[in-house]
Design a protein around this motif. Structure first.
Motif, PDB file in Angstrom:
ATOM      1  N   GLU A   1      48.365 -24.955  -0.106  1.00  0.00           N
ATOM      2  CA  GLU A   1      49.563 -25.248   0.010  1.00  0.00           C
ATOM      3  C   GLU A   1      50.472 -24.467  -0.547  1.00  0.00           C
ATOM      4  O   GLU A   1      50.680 -24.145  -1.606  1.00  0.00           O
ATOM      5  N   LEU A   2      51.594 -23.752   0.115  1.00  0.00           N
ATOM      6  CA  LEU A   2      52.407 -22.870  -0.224  1.00  0.00           C
ATOM      7  C   LEU A   2      53.862 -23.197   0.456  1.00  0.00           C
ATOM      8  O   LEU A   2      54.044 -23.633   1.422  1.00  0.00           O
ATOM      9  N   TRP A   3      55.036 -23.074  -0.706  1.00  0.00           N
ATOM     10  CA  TRP A   3      56.414 -23.240   0.104  1.00  0.00           C
ATOM     11  C   TRP A   3      57.040 -22.059  -0.272  1.00  0.00           C
ATOM     12  O   TRP A   3      56.977 -21.516  -1.538  1.00  0.00           O
ATOM     13  N   TYR A   4      57.884 -21.390   0.650  1.00  0.00           N
ATOM     14  CA  TYR A   4      58.537 -20.228   0.478  1.00  0.00           C
ATOM     15  C   TYR A   4      59.651 -20.059   1.524  1.00  0.00           C
ATOM     16  O   TYR A   4      59.644 -20.929   2.544  1.00  0.00           O
TER      17      TYR A   4
ATOM     18  N   ASP B   1      63.072 -21.930   5.380  1.00  0.00           N
ATOM     19  CA  ASP B   1      62.045 -22.635   4.298  1.00  0.00           C
ATOM     20  C   ASP B   1      60.769 -23.185   4.901  1.00  0.00           C
ATOM     21  O   ASP B   1      60.974 -23.612   5.984  1.00  0.00           O
ATOM     22  N   VAL B   2      59.843 -22.766   4.512  1.00  0.00           N
ATOM     23  CA  VAL B   2      58.473 -23.035   5.155  1.00  0.00           C
ATOM     24  C   VAL B   2      57.335 -23.695   4.180  1.00  0.00           C
ATOM     25  O   VAL B   2      57.381 -23.405   3.034  1.00  0.00           O
ATOM     26  N   GLN B   3      56.568 -24.568   4.893  1.00  0.00           N
ATOM     27  CA  GLN B   3      55.543 -24.942   4.325  1.00  0.00           C
ATOM     28  C   GLN B   3      54.267 -24.266   5.049  1.00  0.00           C
ATOM     29  O   GLN B   3      54.070 -24.672   6.187  1.00  0.00           O
ATOM     30  N   ASP B   4      53.321 -23.689   3.891  1.00  0.00           N
ATOM     31  CA  ASP B   4      52.090 -23.091   4.575  1.00  0.00           C
ATOM     32  C   ASP B   4      51.053 -23.726   4.166  1.00  0.00           C
ATOM     33  O   ASP B   4      50.639 -23.576   2.949  1.00  0.00           O
ATOM     34  N   ARG B   5      50.289 -24.631   4.983  1.00  0.00           N
ATOM     35  CA  ARG B   5      49.028 -25.180   4.544  1.00  0.00           C
ATOM     36  C   ARG B   5      47.988 -24.626   5.124  1.00  0.00           C
ATOM     37  O   ARG B   5      47.906 -24.273   6.519  1.00  0.00           O
TER      38      ARG B   5
ATOM     39  N   ARG C   1      37.256 -16.125   4.711  1.00  0.00           N
ATOM     40  CA  ARG C   1      38.186 -16.430   5.701  1.00  0.00           C
ATOM     41  C   ARG C   1      39.107 -17.549   5.350  1.00  0.00           C
ATOM     42  O   ARG C   1      39.021 -18.283   4.757  1.00  0.00           O
ATOM     43  N   MET C   2      40.505 -17.408   5.806  1.00  0.00           N
ATOM     44  CA  MET C   2      41.553 -18.295   5.621  1.00  0.00           C
ATOM     45  C   MET C   2      42.075 -18.752   6.876  1.00  0.00           C
ATOM     46  O   MET C   2      42.257 -17.754   7.665  1.00  0.00           O
ATOM     47  N   LEU C   3      42.357 -19.936   7.341  1.00  0.00           N
ATOM     48  CA  LEU C   3      43.042 -20.469   8.216  1.00  0.00           C
ATOM     49  C   LEU C   3      44.343 -21.493   7.895  1.00  0.00           C
ATOM     50  O   LEU C   3      44.082 -22.189   7.040  1.00  0.00           O
ATOM     51  N   GLY C   4      45.481 -21.288   8.652  1.00  0.00           N
ATOM     52  CA  GLY C   4      46.497 -22.205   8.188  1.00  0.00           C
ATOM     53  C   GLY C   4      47.610 -22.309   9.229  1.00  0.00           C
ATOM     54  O   GLY C   4      47.338 -21.675  10.371  1.00  0.00           O
ATOM     55  N   ALA C   5      48.483 -22.948   8.934  1.00  0.00           N
ATOM     56  CA  ALA C   5      49.760 -23.434   9.925  1.00  0.00           C
ATOM     57  C   ALA C   5      50.916 -23.413   9.034  1.00  0.00           C
ATOM     58  O   ALA C   5      51.045 -23.916   8.066  1.00  0.00           O
ATOM     59  N   VAL C   6      52.066 -22.715   9.725  1.00  0.00           N
ATOM     60  CA  VAL C   6      53.170 -22.522   9.192  1.00  0.00           C
ATOM     61  C   VAL C   6      54.362 -23.591   9.666  1.00  0.00           C
ATOM     62  O   VAL C   6      54.387 -23.453  10.982  1.00  0.00           O
ATOM     63  N   SER C   7      54.925 -24.531   8.967  1.00  0.00           N
ATOM     64  CA  SER C   7      55.892 -25.391   9.607  1.00  0.00           C
ATOM     65  C   SER C   7      57.260 -24.943   9.023  1.00  0.00           C
ATOM     66  O   SER C   7      57.545 -24.818   7.683  1.00  0.00           O
TER      67      SER C   7
ATOM     68  N   TYR D   1      60.906 -23.757  -5.706  1.00  0.00           N
ATOM     69  CA  TYR D   1      59.805 -24.034  -4.702  1.00  0.00           C
ATOM     70  C   TYR D   1      58.532 -24.628  -5.665  1.00  0.00           C
ATOM     71  O   TYR D   1      57.469 -23.863  -5.689  1.00  0.00           O
ATOM     72  N   PRO D   2      58.695 -25.487  -6.327  1.00  0.00           N
ATOM     73  CA  PRO D   2      57.411 -25.804  -7.477  1.00  0.00           C
ATOM     74  C   PRO D   2      56.314 -26.582  -6.591  1.00  0.00           C
ATOM     75  O   PRO D   2      55.134 -26.963  -7.065  1.00  0.00           O
ATOM     76  N   GLU D   3      56.358 -26.962  -5.283  1.00  0.00           N
ATOM     77  CA  GLU D   3      55.385 -27.389  -4.442  1.00  0.00           C
ATOM     78  C   GLU D   3      54.218 -26.723  -4.365  1.00  0.00           C
ATOM     79  O   GLU D   3      52.963 -27.347  -4.169  1.00  0.00           O
ATOM     80  N   GLU D   4      54.266 -25.593  -4.323  1.00  0.00           N
ATOM     81  CA  GLU D   4      53.056 -24.612  -4.125  1.00  0.00           C
ATOM     82  C   GLU D   4      52.013 -25.139  -4.998  1.00  0.00           C
ATOM     83  O   GLU D   4      52.162 -25.160  -6.307  1.00  0.00           O
ATOM     84  N   ALA D   5      50.748 -25.186  -4.574  1.00  0.00           N
ATOM     85  CA  ALA D   5      49.699 -25.737  -5.282  1.00  0.00           C
ATOM     86  C   ALA D   5      48.352 -25.239  -4.376  1.00  0.00           C
ATOM     87  O   ALA D   5      48.080 -25.712  -3.443  1.00  0.00           O
ATOM     88  N   ALA D   6      47.707 -24.267  -4.911  1.00  0.00           N
ATOM     89  CA  ALA D   6      46.457 -23.898  -4.736  1.00  0.00           C
ATOM     90  C   ALA D   6      45.340 -25.100  -5.149  1.00  0.00           C
ATOM     91  O   ALA D   6      45.002 -25.143  -6.295  1.00  0.00           O
ATOM     92  N   GLN D   7      44.718 -25.768  -4.234  1.00  0.00           N
ATOM     93  CA  GLN D   7      43.943 -26.878  -4.865  1.00  0.00           C
ATOM     94  C   GLN D   7      42.350 -26.614  -4.977  1.00  0.00           C
ATOM     95  O   GLN D   7      42.030 -25.630  -3.883  1.00  0.00           O
TER      96      GLN D   7
END
Length: 653
Positions: free
Chosen positions: A343-346, A357-361, A374-380, A647-653
């Motif tokens: 999850e990324l915020w930027y 401001d977007v949330q990329d999960r 491979r990586m797949l995601g959605a940008v909100s 944007y501290p919410e970014e977290a690679a889990q």
């Protein structure tokens, strides 16, 4: 052979002879094991046999020699030869040496080839002399095409170029809904079974088969007697030694077509969902670097109607310059770590030139070794959500200040009263005595007035801190200073309900926002005071403490001696709009906003409580630490352990 009641299987000695003998017996066949090769050839010459099984899991040259001897021996042209090979590399050599079919060295494959061989040699037309040369060719092609398929699922029929069906297995007759009597009476025609629109394809296939002996499998339909159509995949081939006869393998494609239809329907539903949502979906092939995306992805980032560029550099260039290092570090952790989600915020540049401001999960796909491929995601786009959160936080802050209005007024009124009194004293003294007035008394009065003004200034400063609509930027915040500001505003309300105990240990600055941290502490203090019963000021207690907490965090606790929180309510205490207060006394947003604020600081907030023993709200915040790469992000080059901006919410889990 023709008059035998049960199929007779000659089994030559070898590693798989025992399995072949058991399988033959299980199918009701007569297994005839040979003591050795010479004895087997003698049996072939003297007894009616249908199938010969040659184990080829030993030296290949020995198996090839046996196949050649068997075909040359008396009676060898009457049997179907099933060779059981230890490897697929031996198949072609065994077929060239005379084997009719080649089975893998496992029970399933042996059983399939035995069934196919027995069916062919025992079919009603097997005694017709002019078909004998075709027997080997059919089973050879069956071995190549159906080695791993059950003959109960595959339809086989022998055809002629004039359109007739000369022979067929039961599976084919079931497929087309015809009886064996129709077949034996010569009433079946592959041309008649074919709908008009497929006959041109049949003619092209027939031309190729007659010219080359075989043609690639193709799809068509058969017309059934009840008017239904059966989708099939067929593979025709010319029989060896024949110019106008062939064999055709037929696979019922009904289930496959239904699955394809369901898949198309699911894909269409997915396309509609993607079109209906405002999220932009993307797919990144890490091995090639190619990025593909939904239509929304292209319009979101301003690539127009064209495909997204082959690599991800175009996306990286659209990330806000202040966020790039953090975002790339987050992606690197997601790829190199062992997790499956991220999850990324930027902030990113939109097609219209503005930043959002977007949330990329998304998810990370890994191979068997754990390497990401491979990586797949959605940008909100969360710009409006962040703005709404900011407005809610400000509204909650103002509501808290409204709750404290009477106490704040009291705190301002006290110093204001003696300020006015001291100024009045100075005025009267000067009017009455003029130059003879006592200077020391005037200075003392004015000093007290100045002290009162300073107290009012501090209170007003606290009000301004908590009431302004800040930009939400994070930086180093002194916890003690924030608590003192809150206490100046809330102590009147708190002390009207309980004894206030303050234990502030020496702690370093934390990664936070001053106004928002004050909002958290203020909410916790007000909630604690409201939970205490009235009229027991000397018995009730509210205690606020600060201390260091490993690893590298600061602990803030607000503890009360109230009635506590029931177990069934504790799990919902931070849910939005959940409140146990009477209607009109709470919105249910205070603790939810506190939770959101603390989480944004990369901290934690939790509650411990037992009914009758009060409650303790504990906040853990990361210490603000100077980075070696000062200036890479954040204010003054400082950051918590792994974050450096707002944007501290970014977290690679």
């Amino acid at each position: 052979m023709v008059g035998a009641q049960q199929p007779r299987i000659l089994i030559f000695p070898g590693g798989t002879a025992g399995a072949a003998q058991a399988l033959a017996a299980a199918r009701g066949h007569v297994a005839v094991p040979a003591r050795d090769i010479e004895a087997g050839l003698d049996l072939l010459a003297t007894q009616p046999l249908d199938v010969a099984v040659v184990p080829a899991d030993g030296p290949l040259e020995e198996a090839l020699a046996l196949c050649r001897r068997l075909r040359a021996a008396p009676g060898g042209d009457r049997v179907a030869v099933v060779a059981v090979a230890g490897s697929t590399e031996a198949t072609a050599a065994l077929l060239e040496a005379g084997a009719t079919a080649v089975a893998a060295a496992d029970e399933r494959s042996i059983a399939i080839q035995l069934d196919a061989a027995v069916w062919w040699v025992r079919r009603p037309a097997a005694h017709v002399a002019d078909r004998a040369p075709a027997e080997r060719a059919l089973l050879e092609r069956a071995a190549r095409s159906l080695r791993d398929a059950s003959t109960e699922m595959i339809g086989l029929f022998v055809w002629d170029a004039a359109g007739g069906i000369l022979d067929a297995n039961d599976a084919f007759l079931r497929m087309v809904g015809c009886a064996r009597e129709d077949l034996e009476a010569g009433r079946l025609s592959w041309v008649a079974l074919t709908p008009p629109e497929h006959r041109a394809a049949d003619e092209r296939a027939l031309s190729e088969v007659l010219k080359n002996g075989i043609c690639p499998p193709f799809e068509k339909e058969f017309l059934l007697p009840d008017g239904r159509r059966l989708p099939v995949l067929i593979a025709p081939a010319l029989l060896e030694g024949s110019r106008d006869r062939g064999v055709c393998f037929t696979l019922d494609m009904t289930a496959c077509k239904a699955a394809e239809g369901a898949l198309r329907a699911n894909e269409e539903r997915l396309r509609l969902v993607v079109r209906a949502t405002s999220d932009a979906f993307w797919d990144w092939d890490l091995s090639s670097g190619r990025v593909t995306g939904s239509e929304r992805m292209r319009s979101f980032y301003g690539t127009g109607g064209a495909d997204i560029e082959e690599d991800a550099m175009w996306w990286f260039e659209r990330v806000h310059p202040e966020d790039r290092d953090r975002v790339m570090n987050g992606l690197r952790r997601a790829i190199e770590g062992g997790g499956c989600t991220f999850e990324l915020w930027y902030r990113c540049l939109l097609a219209d030139g503005s930043y959002a401001d977007v949330q990329d999960r998304g998810i990370v796909l890994r191979d068997g070794t754990g390497k990401a491929y491979r990586m797949l995601g959605a940008v909100s786009d969360v710009t409006e959500r962040r703005q709404m959160e900011a407005r809610l936080q400000l509204a909650d802050r103002m509501a808290s200040l409204g709750t404290l209005a009477a106490g704040v007024a009291h705190e301002i009124n006290n110093p204001l009263a003696y300020m006015v009194a001291n100024v009045d004293f100075a005025r009267k003294e000067l009017r009455a005595k003029g130059a003879a007035a006592r200077v020391d008394a005037l200075i003392a009065a004015l000093d007290e007035a100045a002290e009162g003004g300073a107290r009012v200034r501090h209170i007003v400063s606290g009000l301004k801190t908590f009431s302004r609509a800040d930009d939400g930027a994070l930086g180093p915040v002194e916890v003690d200073r924030v608590i003192q500001l809150v206490l100046r505003m809330a102590q009147q309300q708190v002390r009207s309900k309980a004894r206030l105990v303050v234990e502030l240990g020496p702690v370093p600055p934390v990664h936070a926002n001053e106004a928002q941290l004050g909002q958290v502490i203020l909410n916790l203090l007000v909630n604690a005071a409201q939970a205490l019963p009235d009229g027991k000021e000397l018995e009730n207690e509210i205690r606020i403490t600060t201390a260091l907490a490993p690893p590298g965090r600061v602990r803030i606790e607000v503890r009360d001696t109230g009635p506590g929180i029931a177990p069934e309510l504790r799990s919902r205490i931070f849910d939005p709009f959940f409140t146990t207060k009477p209607i009109g006394e709470g919105t249910g947003l205070g603790l939810a906003i506190c939770h959101g604020i603390v989480t944004r600081f990369r901290g934690e907030i939790a509650v411990e409580s037992e009914v009758g023993s009060g409650a303790c709200f504990r906040v853990l915040l990361p210490v603000w630490r100077a980075r070696a790469d000062a200036g890479a992000g954040g204010e003054d080059g400082d950051a918590p352990d792994d974050a450096a901006d707002e944007y501290p919410e970014e977290a690679a889990q």
